[in-house]
Scaffold this motif. Structure first.
Motif, mmCIF file in Angstrom:
data_model
loop_
_atom_site.group_PDB
_atom_site.id
_atom_site.type_symbol
_atom_site.label_atom_id
_atom_site.label_comp_id
_atom_site.label_asym_id
_atom_site.label_seq_id
_atom_site.Cartn_x
_atom_site.Cartn_y
_atom_site.Cartn_z
ATOM 1 N N UNK A 61 55.170 73.058 28.404
ATOM 2 C CA UNK A 61 53.521 72.676 27.891
ATOM 3 C C UNK A 61 52.729 74.015 27.808
ATOM 4 N N UNK A 62 52.752 73.884 26.576
ATOM 5 C CA UNK A 62 52.165 74.704 26.127
ATOM 6 C C UNK A 62 50.391 75.375 26.367
ATOM 7 N N UNK A 63 50.593 75.274 27.749
ATOM 8 C CA UNK A 63 48.492 75.516 27.971
ATOM 9 C C UNK A 63 47.793 76.951 26.986
ATOM 10 N N UNK A 64 48.723 77.972 26.481
ATOM 11 C CA UNK A 64 48.239 78.878 25.824
ATOM 12 C C UNK A 64 48.403 80.075 25.119
ATOM 13 N N UNK A 124 63.934 78.966 28.146
ATOM 14 C CA UNK A 124 62.956 78.632 26.553
ATOM 15 C C UNK A 124 62.041 77.990 26.368
ATOM 16 N N UNK A 125 61.820 78.770 25.378
ATOM 17 C CA UNK A 125 60.103 78.530 25.266
ATOM 18 C C UNK A 125 59.900 76.491 24.446
ATOM 19 N N UNK A 126 60.869 75.953 23.884
ATOM 20 C CA UNK A 126 61.067 75.241 24.227
ATOM 21 C C UNK A 126 62.203 74.144 24.475
ATOM 22 N N UNK A 127 61.861 72.827 24.403
ATOM 23 C CA UNK A 127 63.596 71.899 24.960
ATOM 24 C C UNK A 127 63.844 70.877 24.169
ATOM 25 N N UNK A 128 64.341 70.424 23.489
ATOM 26 C CA UNK A 128 65.428 69.778 22.390
ATOM 27 C C UNK A 128 64.629 68.193 23.485
ATOM 28 N N UNK A 149 60.310 65.892 36.095
ATOM 29 C CA UNK A 149 59.956 64.677 36.817
ATOM 30 C C UNK A 149 58.287 64.719 36.879
ATOM 31 N N UNK A 150 58.006 64.573 36.405
ATOM 32 C CA UNK A 150 56.456 63.817 35.787
ATOM 33 C C UNK A 150 55.490 65.596 36.659
ATOM 34 N N UNK A 151 55.946 66.476 36.913
ATOM 35 C CA UNK A 151 55.027 67.243 37.628
ATOM 36 C C UNK A 151 55.528 69.685 36.600
ATOM 37 N N UNK A 152 54.257 69.948 37.017
ATOM 38 C CA UNK A 152 54.100 71.419 36.887
ATOM 39 C C UNK A 152 55.467 72.223 37.967
ATOM 40 N N UNK A 153 57.344 72.123 37.809
ATOM 41 C CA UNK A 153 57.135 72.847 38.262
ATOM 42 C C UNK A 153 57.526 74.488 38.512
ATOM 43 N N UNK A 154 56.945 74.876 37.962
ATOM 44 C CA UNK A 154 56.422 76.238 37.246
ATOM 45 C C UNK A 154 55.795 76.553 36.150
ATOM 46 N N UNK A 155 54.262 77.690 36.573
ATOM 47 C CA UNK A 155 53.847 77.780 35.197
ATOM 48 C C UNK A 155 54.702 79.156 35.344
ATOM 49 N N UNK A 156 55.038 79.870 33.776
ATOM 50 C CA UNK A 156 55.520 80.444 33.238
ATOM 51 C C UNK A 156 55.067 81.329 31.605
ATOM 52 N N UNK A 157 55.554 82.017 32.143
ATOM 53 C CA UNK A 157 54.441 83.551 30.828
ATOM 54 C C UNK A 157 55.452 83.593 29.775
ATOM 55 N N UNK A 158 55.439 84.795 28.562
ATOM 56 C CA UNK A 158 56.783 84.400 27.489
ATOM 57 C C UNK A 158 57.351 85.247 27.468
ATOM 58 N N UNK A 159 57.602 85.950 28.864
ATOM 59 C CA UNK A 159 58.758 87.010 29.431
ATOM 60 C C UNK A 159 59.778 86.297 29.432
ATOM 61 N N UNK A 188 51.733 81.293 27.757
ATOM 62 C CA UNK A 188 51.767 80.759 28.691
ATOM 63 C C UNK A 188 52.111 78.972 28.774
ATOM 64 N N UNK A 189 53.401 79.114 29.676
ATOM 65 C CA UNK A 189 53.668 77.032 29.398
ATOM 66 C C UNK A 189 53.374 76.775 31.108
ATOM 67 N N UNK A 190 53.726 75.534 31.404
ATOM 68 C CA UNK A 190 53.911 74.502 31.957
ATOM 69 C C UNK A 190 54.903 74.192 31.845
ATOM 70 N N UNK A 191 56.748 74.562 33.137
ATOM 71 C CA UNK A 191 57.883 73.705 32.629
ATOM 72 C C UNK A 191 57.342 72.261 33.464
ATOM 73 N N UNK A 192 57.646 71.661 32.857
ATOM 74 C CA UNK A 192 57.457 70.076 33.403
ATOM 75 C C UNK A 192 58.818 69.525 33.324
#
Length: 333
Positions: free
Chosen positions: A30-33, A11-15, A42-52, A36-40
């Protein structure tokens, strides 16, 4: 028409997660640009994903390059989040399911959907199935292990019984291997070594637990070609009844016969490996997959080469391209 059974969404966002029992295990984006966003988690970036991952128009625009016409949408497996408190697991599952349903509604002739359930609480997960069906999704995605339990574990049986009753489908995706202390080498081996073994253990549990005997109408697809299951089956068959022609009490089939009740995506990266799987389970059980948007069909043999290497005739190509997928989803009638 080619249906890709193995694609994921984020999802683009979570509750908001503030005040939840699961603390920082609740994901956020965490939308960095733009795009493009980091899926955070447990306090870490699990994966950087794109709008696709969430943009319907971008997914459709990229389908031609992938060589497919339709996607079966399912959550990024880590978002199934069996580590969350059950109520949080239910809430994140509902958000994922509603996201997938909205994508399906936006372009109904391009997408099918498999949702999420909080299997860390079997009763709660079972109760969510009717809600998922009412959203218009065809089934659910689950992990190859649920906090260490294989899908064939008797504790999960009420869930699968209800899945069968509702005529829903189950896609089992490798995630969180339980034996990583024995995998020696770089982190990438979690996927390249851990996932095939996870799939094999998961598939074997469906057979040896008696689940497929009790629920013969279940429609289950194993990710990544079922991993090592195909190589395990001849040995399982040979030792199944301990003597020629015998079957264990409570079983009416051999392991290979049960395996032929399951579906398998074609993500084996090798036509030769896929050809062996087809010889064991039959072309009617194979579907096209990619793991989009985290992998691409370009990493695998082109579909035309795959079909040719499997020596499929026109009818068989059509089955593997779409007919088997529609049957798995319960949409072939």
């Amino acid at each position: 028409m080619i249906i890709d059974v193995h694609t994921h969404i984020v999802p683009e966002h979570f509750p908001p997660g503030a005040g939840r029992a699961s603390g920082d295990q609740w994901p956020y984006m965490d939308h960095t640009e733009p795009g493009k966003a980091n899926v955070m988690i447990g306090g870490r970036n699990f994966r950087t994903v794109l709008s696709r991952c969430w943009d319907v128009s971008r997914r459709i625009a990229e389908m031609p390059d992938e060589g497919v016409d339709r996607h079966v949408l399912s959550p990024m497996p880590e978002l199934l989040a069996y580590q969350l408190a059950p109520e949080d697991g239910r809430d994140i599952s509902r958000h994922l399911n509603e996201t997938i349903a909205s994508m399906m509604d936006a372009v109904p002739d391009r997408f099918y959907g498999l949702g999420a359930v909080p299997l860390q609480d079997v009763e709660m997960a079972t109760a969510e199935l009717q809600r998922i069906k009412e959203l218009g999704l065809q089934g659910v995605e689950i992990m190859t292990n649920i906090n260490g339990k294989s899908p064939g574990d008797p504790a999960l049986r009420p869930f699968f019984v209800e899945v069968e009753n509702l005529g829903m489908s189950v896609f089992i995706h490798a995630q969180r291997p339980t034996f990583l202390d024995r995998v020696i080498g770089p982190p990438a081996l979690t996927n390249s070594v851990g996932f095939p073994i996870e799939n094999g253990l998961s598939g074997a549990s469906l057979i040896t637990s008696g689940l497929l005997e009790e629920c013969p109408s279940l429609r289950i697809c194993l990710s990544h070609g079922g991993g090592v299951l195909a190589q395990m089956l001849p040995r399982m068959n040979a030792l199944w009844g301990r003597r020629e022609g015998a079957l264990p009490d409570g079983f009416s089939k051999t392991p290979i016969e049960y395996a032929r009740m399951l579906y398998y995506d074609d993500i084996l990266f090798s036509v030769d490996s896929l050809h062996y799987l087809m010889k064991v389970v039959g072309y009617t059980q194979l579907v096209v997959g990619s793991d989009y948007p985290f992998m691409s069909r370009s990493m695998m043999p082109p579909l035309a080469d795959e079909f040719s290497g499997l020596e499929l005739n026109t009818e068989q190509v059509e089955a593997m391209s779409s007919g088997n997928a529609l049957r798995f989803l319960g949409l072939d009638s």
